[in-house]
Design an enzyme around this catalytic site. Sequence first.
Site, PDB file in Angstrom:
ATOM      1  N   ASP A   1      29.182  -7.170  57.920  1.00 45.58           N
ATOM      2  CA  ASP A   1      28.201  -7.665  56.952  1.00 45.58           C
ATOM      3  C   ASP A   1      28.522  -7.139  55.553  1.00 45.58           C
ATOM      4  OD1 ASP A   1      25.959  -8.315  55.485  1.00 45.58           O
ATOM      5  OD2 ASP A   1      24.605  -6.956  56.572  1.00 45.58           O
TER       6      ASP A   1
ATOM      7  N   LYS B   1      25.866   0.316  55.506  1.00 49.68           N
ATOM      8  CA  LYS B   1      26.174  -1.052  55.922  1.00 49.68           C
ATOM      9  C   LYS B   1      27.105  -0.938  57.125  1.00 49.68           C
ATOM     10  CE  LYS B   1      25.419  -4.347  54.181  1.00 49.68           C
ATOM     11  NZ  LYS B   1      24.226  -5.226  54.304  1.00 49.68           N
TER      12      LYS B   1
ATOM     13  N   TYR C   1      28.843 -18.975  41.997  1.00 47.61           N
ATOM     14  CA  TYR C   1      27.663 -18.998  42.858  1.00 47.61           C
ATOM     15  C   TYR C   1      27.338 -17.613  43.439  1.00 47.61           C
ATOM     16  CZ  TYR C   1      25.284 -19.329  47.329  1.00 47.61           C
ATOM     17  OH  TYR C   1      24.448 -19.091  48.372  1.00 47.61           O
ATOM     18  N   HIS C   2      28.353 -16.995  44.033  1.00 45.76           N
ATOM     19  CA  HIS C   2      28.121 -15.711  44.708  1.00 45.76           C
ATOM     20  C   HIS C   2      27.726 -14.610  43.736  1.00 45.76           C
ATOM     21  CE1 HIS C   2      31.090 -18.238  46.734  1.00 45.76           C
ATOM     22  NE2 HIS C   2      30.454 -17.902  47.837  1.00 45.76           N
TER      23      HIS C   2
ATOM     24  N   HIS D   1      26.870  -8.091  52.690  1.00 48.39           N
ATOM     25  CA  HIS D   1      25.752  -8.216  51.741  1.00 48.39           C
ATOM     26  C   HIS D   1      25.382  -6.817  51.258  1.00 48.39           C
ATOM     27  CE1 HIS D   1      25.187 -11.950  54.112  1.00 48.39           C
ATOM     28  NE2 HIS D   1      24.723 -12.450  52.982  1.00 48.39           N
TER      29      HIS D   1
ATOM     30  N   TYR E   1      26.192 -26.704  53.534  1.00 51.60           N
ATOM     31  CA  TYR E   1      27.038 -25.636  54.066  1.00 51.60           C
ATOM     32  C   TYR E   1      26.458 -25.194  55.410  1.00 51.60           C
ATOM     33  CZ  TYR E   1      29.425 -20.998  53.787  1.00 51.60           C
ATOM     34  OH  TYR E   1      30.194 -19.882  53.990  1.00 51.60           O
TER      35      TYR E   1
HETATM   36  C1  B12 Z   1      22.542 -12.892  48.201  1.00 52.62           C
HETATM   37  C2  B12 Z   1      23.037 -13.478  49.483  1.00 52.62           C
HETATM   38  C3  B12 Z   1      24.416 -13.590  49.646  1.00 52.62           C
HETATM   39  C4  B12 Z   1      25.415 -13.129  48.596  1.00 52.62           C
HETATM   40  C5  B12 Z   1      25.663 -11.622  48.812  1.00 52.62           C
HETATM   41  C6  B12 Z   1      26.016 -10.859  47.582  1.00 52.62           C
HETATM   42  C7  B12 Z   1      26.028  -9.378  47.819  1.00 52.62           C
HETATM   43  N1  B12 Z   1      27.055  -8.711  47.342  1.00 52.62           N
HETATM   44  O1  B12 Z   1      25.126  -8.818  48.405  1.00 52.62           O
HETATM   45  C8  B12 Z   1      26.617 -14.028  48.958  1.00 52.62           C
HETATM   46  C9  B12 Z   1      26.460 -15.327  48.225  1.00 52.62           C
HETATM   47  C10 B12 Z   1      27.989 -13.444  48.653  1.00 52.62           C
HETATM   48  C11 B12 Z   1      26.355 -14.260  50.424  1.00 52.62           C
HETATM   49  C12 B12 Z   1      27.337 -14.590  51.315  1.00 52.62           C
HETATM   50  C13 B12 Z   1      27.114 -14.830  52.663  1.00 52.62           C
HETATM   51  N2  B12 Z   1      25.928 -14.940  53.270  1.00 52.62           N
HETATM   52 CO1  B12 Z   1      24.276 -14.518  52.403  1.00 52.62          CO
HETATM   53  N3  B12 Z   1      22.594 -14.325  51.644  1.00 52.62           N
HETATM   54  C14 B12 Z   1      22.136 -13.892  50.492  1.00 52.62           C
HETATM   55  C15 B12 Z   1      20.619 -14.055  50.370  1.00 52.62           C
HETATM   56  C16 B12 Z   1      20.362 -15.375  49.671  1.00 52.62           C
HETATM   57  C17 B12 Z   1      19.871 -12.958  49.646  1.00 52.62           C
HETATM   58  C18 B12 Z   1      20.165 -11.526  50.075  1.00 52.62           C
HETATM   59  C19 B12 Z   1      19.845 -10.562  48.955  1.00 52.62           C
HETATM   60  O2  B12 Z   1      20.720  -9.977  48.359  1.00 52.62           O
HETATM   61  N4  B12 Z   1      18.568 -10.436  48.582  1.00 52.62           N
HETATM   62  C20 B12 Z   1      18.153  -9.558  47.505  1.00 52.62           C
HETATM   63  C21 B12 Z   1      18.117  -8.129  48.030  1.00 52.62           C
HETATM   64  C22 B12 Z   1      17.637  -7.183  46.958  1.00 52.62           C
HETATM   65  O3  B12 Z   1      17.245  -8.133  49.106  1.00 52.62           O
HETATM   66  P1  B12 Z   1      17.535  -7.497  50.550  1.00 52.62           P
HETATM   67  O4  B12 Z   1      18.958  -7.226  50.761  1.00 52.62           O
HETATM   68  O5  B12 Z   1      16.782  -8.262  51.554  1.00 52.62           O
HETATM   69  O6  B12 Z   1      16.847  -6.055  50.366  1.00 52.62           O
HETATM   70  C23 B12 Z   1      15.449  -5.883  50.244  1.00 52.62           C
HETATM   71  C24 B12 Z   1      14.746  -5.633  51.578  1.00 52.62           C
HETATM   72  O7  B12 Z   1      15.328  -6.297  52.653  1.00 52.62           O
HETATM   73  C25 B12 Z   1      14.768  -4.153  51.721  1.00 52.62           C
HETATM   74  N5  B12 Z   1      15.985  -3.484  52.189  1.00 52.62           N
HETATM   75  C26 B12 Z   1      17.203  -3.980  52.484  1.00 52.62           C
HETATM   76  N6  B12 Z   1      18.044  -3.017  52.852  1.00 52.62           N
HETATM   77  C27 B12 Z   1      17.379  -1.871  52.780  1.00 52.62           C
HETATM   78  C28 B12 Z   1      17.759  -0.582  53.046  1.00 52.62           C
HETATM   79  C29 B12 Z   1      16.849   0.449  52.871  1.00 52.62           C
HETATM   80  C30 B12 Z   1      17.309   1.811  53.084  1.00 52.62           C
HETATM   81  C31 B12 Z   1      15.512   0.158  52.463  1.00 52.62           C
HETATM   82  C32 B12 Z   1      14.538   1.217  52.262  1.00 52.62           C
HETATM   83  C33 B12 Z   1      15.132  -1.152  52.212  1.00 52.62           C
HETATM   84  C34 B12 Z   1      16.054  -2.153  52.370  1.00 52.62           C
HETATM   85  O8  B12 Z   1      14.535  -3.751  50.376  1.00 52.62           O
HETATM   86  C35 B12 Z   1      15.237  -4.606  49.478  1.00 52.62           C
HETATM   87  C36 B12 Z   1      14.420  -4.766  48.239  1.00 52.62           C
HETATM   88  O9  B12 Z   1      13.353  -5.629  48.435  1.00 52.62           O
HETATM   89  C37 B12 Z   1      20.211 -14.135  51.883  1.00 52.62           C
HETATM   90  C38 B12 Z   1      18.947 -14.918  52.168  1.00 52.62           C
HETATM   91  C39 B12 Z   1      17.713 -14.245  51.627  1.00 52.62           C
HETATM   92  N7  B12 Z   1      16.956 -14.911  50.806  1.00 52.62           N
HETATM   93  O10 B12 Z   1      17.453 -13.107  51.924  1.00 52.62           O
HETATM   94  C40 B12 Z   1      21.450 -14.780  52.499  1.00 52.62           C
HETATM   95  C41 B12 Z   1      21.865 -14.465  53.959  1.00 52.62           C
HETATM   96  C42 B12 Z   1      21.648 -13.013  54.220  1.00 52.62           C
HETATM   97  N8  B12 Z   1      23.291 -14.804  53.995  1.00 52.62           N
HETATM   98  C43 B12 Z   1      23.644 -15.293  55.097  1.00 52.62           C
HETATM   99  C44 B12 Z   1      24.996 -15.646  55.416  1.00 52.62           C
HETATM  100  C45 B12 Z   1      25.216 -16.325  56.725  1.00 52.62           C
HETATM  101  C46 B12 Z   1      26.062 -15.376  54.535  1.00 52.62           C
HETATM  102  C47 B12 Z   1      27.541 -15.591  54.852  1.00 52.62           C
HETATM  103  C48 B12 Z   1      27.943 -14.862  56.102  1.00 52.62           C
HETATM  104  C49 B12 Z   1      27.838 -17.087  54.945  1.00 52.62           C
HETATM  105  C50 B12 Z   1      29.174 -17.415  55.502  1.00 52.62           C
HETATM  106  N9  B12 Z   1      29.240 -17.781  56.750  1.00 52.62           N
HETATM  107  O11 B12 Z   1      30.151 -17.352  54.800  1.00 52.62           O
HETATM  108  C51 B12 Z   1      28.260 -15.075  53.582  1.00 52.62           C
HETATM  109  C52 B12 Z   1      29.168 -13.868  53.820  1.00 52.62           C
HETATM  110  C53 B12 Z   1      28.782 -12.601  53.131  1.00 52.62           C
HETATM  111  C54 B12 Z   1      29.319 -11.319  53.697  1.00 52.62           C
HETATM  112  N10 B12 Z   1      30.453 -10.824  53.236  1.00 52.62           N
HETATM  113  O12 B12 Z   1      28.719 -10.724  54.543  1.00 52.62           O
HETATM  114  C55 B12 Z   1      22.499 -15.492  56.044  1.00 52.62           C
HETATM  115  C56 B12 Z   1      22.501 -14.523  57.216  1.00 52.62           C
HETATM  116  C57 B12 Z   1      21.980 -15.213  58.478  1.00 52.62           C
HETATM  117  C58 B12 Z   1      21.294 -14.362  59.473  1.00 52.62           C
HETATM  118  N11 B12 Z   1      20.983 -13.109  59.224  1.00 52.62           N
HETATM  119  O13 B12 Z   1      21.017 -14.876  60.517  1.00 52.62           O
HETATM  120  C59 B12 Z   1      21.283 -15.395  55.114  1.00 52.62           C
HETATM  121  C60 B12 Z   1      20.001 -14.821  55.728  1.00 52.62           C
HETATM  122  C61 B12 Z   1      20.971 -16.821  54.553  1.00 52.62           C
HETATM  123  C62 B12 Z   1      20.682 -17.817  55.655  1.00 52.62           C
HETATM  124  N12 B12 Z   1      19.447 -17.973  56.089  1.00 52.62           N
HETATM  125  O14 B12 Z   1      21.593 -18.466  56.117  1.00 52.62           O
HETATM  126  N13 B12 Z   1      25.072 -14.135  50.720  1.00 52.62           N
END
Ligand code: B12
Lengths: 323, 720
Positions: B598, B594, B239-240, B600, B85
């Site tokens: 975006d 948010k 998957y999602h 996510h 992808y």
């Molecule tokens: C899960 C995920 C998805 C899920 C989202 C589900 C959902 N409802 O959230 C699905 C499968 C739907 C998805 C889709 C897409 N995704 Co996505 N996704 C991810 C993934 C694998 C994990 C994110 C996640 O949820 N982590 C778990 C949570 C708990 O962690 P977190 O958000 O990072 O939060 C932690 C910290 O960051 C911090 N934090 C975050 N926010 C905040 C806020 C506060 C206040 C505080 C204190 C802390 C804090 O604390 C949290 C706890 O540890 C990432 C890659 C990765 N490993 O991070 C890619 C990623 C974010 N996705 C990406 C992309 C491109 C997409 C799509 C746009 C793809 C596409 N072209 O269609 C789509 C569209 C989604 C959309 N509508 O925006 C890219 C973004 C690229 C970039 N930034 O340059 C990433 C980085 C993957 C990649 N390398 O390609 N995705």
Amino acid sequence: MSLADRIYNGERAAIAKAITLVESKNQSDKLEGKKLISELMVKPGHSIRLGFSGPPGVGKSTFIESFGKYLVSKGLKLGVLAIDPSSQITGGSILGDKTRMIEISKSENTFIRSTPSKGSLGGVSSGTREAAIILDAAGYDYVFIETVGVGQSEILASNLVDIFTLIVGPGSGDELQGIKKGITEYADIFIVNKNDGDLKIEASKTQSDYKSAVSYYRNDDINSPLKDVLLVSSLEQTGMDEVIQAVEKIIAYNKEKNEFDKRRFNQLSFWLEEQVKALMQESLEKKLKEEIAVSDLTSQVVEGKIHMYEAIDQIMTKVEKKI
Amino acid sequence: MTDNNKSKFSIDQWQKSFEKETKIDSVDNFINSSDEGIDIKPIYTEQDLHNLEFIEKDSLPGQWPFTRGPKASMYTNRPWTIRQYAGFSTAEESNEFYRKNLESGQKGLSVAFDLPTHRGYDSDDELVMGDVGKAGVAIDTVEDMKILFNNIPLNEMSVSMTMNGAVLPILSSFIVSGEEQNVGKDQLSGTIQNDILKEFMVRNTYIYPPDPSMKIVADIIEYTSKEMPKFNSISISGYHMQEAGADNVLELAYTLADGIEYVRAAKSKGLDVDEFAPRLSFFFAIGTDFFMEIAKLRAARTLWAKIMRDFGAKKEKSLMLRTHCQTSGVSLTEKDPYNNIIRTSYEALSAVLGGTQSLHTNSFDEAIALPTDESARIARNTQLILQNETGVTKTVDPLAGSYFIESLTDQLSKKAWDIIQEVEELGGMTKAVKAGVPKLKIEESATKKQAKVDSGSRVVVGVNKFKNPNEPKVDVRVIDNEKVRDDQIKKLDQIKKSRNQKDVDHSLSELVTAAKEDKNLLEYSIDAIRNRATVGEVSKALESVFGRHFAKSLSVSGVYGKHFEGDQDFMNVSNKIDIFEKDFGRRPRVLVVKMGQDGHDRGAKIVATSFADLGFDVDMGPLFQSPKDVVKDAIENDVHAIGVSTLAAGHKTLVPELMKCLKESDPDNKIIIFVGGIIPEQDYQFLYDQNVSAIFGPGSNIIECAEQVIDLISKNSNKK
Ligand code: B12
Ligand SMILES: Nc1nc2c(ncn2[C@@H]2O[C@H](COP(=O)(O)OP(=O)(O)OP(=O)(O)O)[C@@H](O)[C@H]2O)c(=O)[nH]1
Ligand SMILES: [Mg+2]
């Protein structure tokens, strides 16, 4: 510029800070808040205050979004005070009401404030009345107050507003007989929400249930617009015209009958009493805790040295002396 | 002889030896409960195959109920399709990337669109300023689509497109691109995701409300079943859900329940099940729970066969579930990122042992940014090595007959089946989704997972254990969003000048009429696109009839806190919050937001609920806010801090904009800003220079975040 002047100017940040002051539990904030409210009450605005109460999840916030949009589109200024019931064991809360008022919250003509209710009956929280005064002074045409309806809190909520509305969902007619009796007495308008899709039939049925239940309270004046039961769908935005008409009619009617000002007068008295009660309660609790040896007396009761009623009498004597 | 046998196979003897070795008095102490609530025992025996409800022990591949695979020969004849992808920036750049990959052994294409395209906005729309080309490729018109497939013959290449919200204009652009390459639509092969229900649950790129959205899904199934025999009309995606936090039972159950709903929608168009069912395809995530994932794929095939038989399907092809899989992105870490290569390898093996038809393997820089050429190469090679060096393709369904796998498959099936029945009782998935139940269940599961990692009861190597003291530096793909946007706007302007505006207006108004009259919208949208109407124009035309959907989100509460009863660190933060409340007369109040397109929201929702459990008052903003909306919310609610959660690379545009708006609206404000999500290290200084107080990347421990936040707020409030 003083805080009051900034509020009269309609400054968003000033309004927000002022609401924080009147909601605060901090003593010096409270004092400042009182001073401010005294100042603002000298020169009140012209707002109409509407209360919306009802069980969790019936669609109060969604209704406010839908109804509010209508007012905003007419160029009116709308303040919303949403008392969010989601309080938790740890004391924190998630305030999510705004995710249901997305469109009106974007408008320059709205001010939307959520307040965690911290378990105070799930309804009104202390400071709501003062917050409404602040929004009134700031020039808002309408002030909406959203509270969750659980029993007693309606009486408090209805005493804050010019028109008190109860929102119910389809199918809630059955519960009417028992618990909701009190509410039907306090509400001016009844809204059956979610009149859409599969729920329509149930909604009309609920409407007739409510109609017959409130017929008892309708006053003798057959032209009275009070206690109407309306059907709406906040999701599909239907029935909003009827709501605005009902509101306008009630205001006109109450003003004509002098009811409008009388109500505000009574509410003020109610409020004064409530404040005094609250202060008395506070000082009483403090005394019981700090000055009167309740636990000593309890021990004496347990040990059989004195009777329970003797203990109560002793406490009362001390309390009265101290007051 | 019998005596001998008895001692050789005595389970009692095994138990005794086990207890002696482990020095623990009962084997039962070694039973672990999986995320799905399934007991994982230290041993499985023939006994476990006795009362299977869903699994038929002696079944064979390519036969009812297809537990062992949709084909008799599986990989022995043709290995799974390597389908990565990808998509970013402009169509020109993505095209170049695709062609390089195809030359290096990739077999199918899978297009990732950018968020504005997903949500039906053209690149010149003010609402999407920070999002153009950032997280996928920007497609505004059929001309972009043609460039995307330049020198890629559409009659040979199978193309998968992840598109749901703006599915009409995008599928239309694909069809017209084919036409203009002289490839008829009947020759086009590939898949359009077209799975709107999971958008409302977890993926968040919906445009219209659920009912008209379902109608569009059905229109596409109807049209493709008649006109595009080689094209999969839908990719029903779990998957999602897993990526958003669902455990395997939730993923399996809700995906199949979605499938049921789509079958109903298609049937309501008067189609016979066998007309369209062979073209339904599926998509699952493969996470780190190795055996569970294998069992999930086997269970999915088994249950789907049963479901379709109940729908009266007669053709074999209608009964068999074919699926694409993607390894789990959420299992990959920002810390010590080369570990991700290893994780992905195990997950890929799991997918293959489960019998997937095609596979995407993630790059090791997943938690940092979009893949670089180099990281994408390693990801692809993971599969090439699996196919060419390990021998896994030589035997069909090699794990069949394993006591453990068969038992697990049956238990998963049972649990999922129960949830499917619950959904049916609610009146099907559309209703369940409208009520918000599945989303909430998934968020609850996600919150539990976070609590397990934060409390250390689940090990993530390099994150909460075995940390690398010398974090490696890795290269990052950087996209110049302003340049992409400028390029797109130029192309848009040019097309708008050269097209016949009358034709455009006419076809758009025909589309609007068709939407009002409930006609099949794909035909009308193809006409508009052929006339060079833009993706945004087609979407807006439909929006004028259907409206735009705003999600009303609910939140879980108490789930995170429950994991930390009596925990010292948790109490420590709670106490600090109590002290703050005593000092300042109210609790510290944080707005979690948010911004931009975006979607996510997993991180934001988890942080919000956990912060509330810790004692903060948390204002949760809706999705898709503009910086201006955020500032209004923040000021009106007099919050102490704003926490920006940003994962789709919009931070360098959106955060400065937020700062600017905040200054303008209230020059004296004392609001603290912190940022969480996907922030490459090289952007940290940029954000600090904007006055961001703290940055929390992937893998952050929420209790540690909370402590930093309360400390910052206290310090700031004490300044006065
Ligand atoms: C899960 C995920 C998805 C899920 C989202 C589900 C959902 N409802 O959230 C699905 C499968 C739907 C998805 C889709 C897409 N995704 Co996505 N996704 C991810 C993934 C694998 C994990 C994110 C996640 O949820 N982590 C778990 C949570 C708990 O962690 P977190 O958000 O990072 O939060 C932690 C910290 O960051 C911090 N934090 C975050 N926010 C905040 C806020 C506060 C206040 C505080 C204190 C802390 C804090 O604390 C949290 C706890 O540890 C990432 C890659 C990765 N490993 O991070 C890619 C990623 C974010 N996705 C990406 C992309 C491109 C997409 C799509 C746009 C793809 C596409 N072209 O269609 C789509 C569209 C989604 C959309 N509508 O925006 C890219 C973004 C690229 C970039 N930034 O340059 C990433 C980085 C993957 C990649 N390398 O390609 N995705
Ligand atoms: N079908 C239908 N659903 C509605 C309607 N109004 C609200 N809802 C739904 O009901 C749910 C609750 O709506 P809210 O507006 O949050 O209800 P509330 O009464 O403010 O809830 P609390 O503030 O939590 O007590 C949401 O899922 C809404 O989408 C309506 O008119 N019709
Ligand atoms: Mg509400």
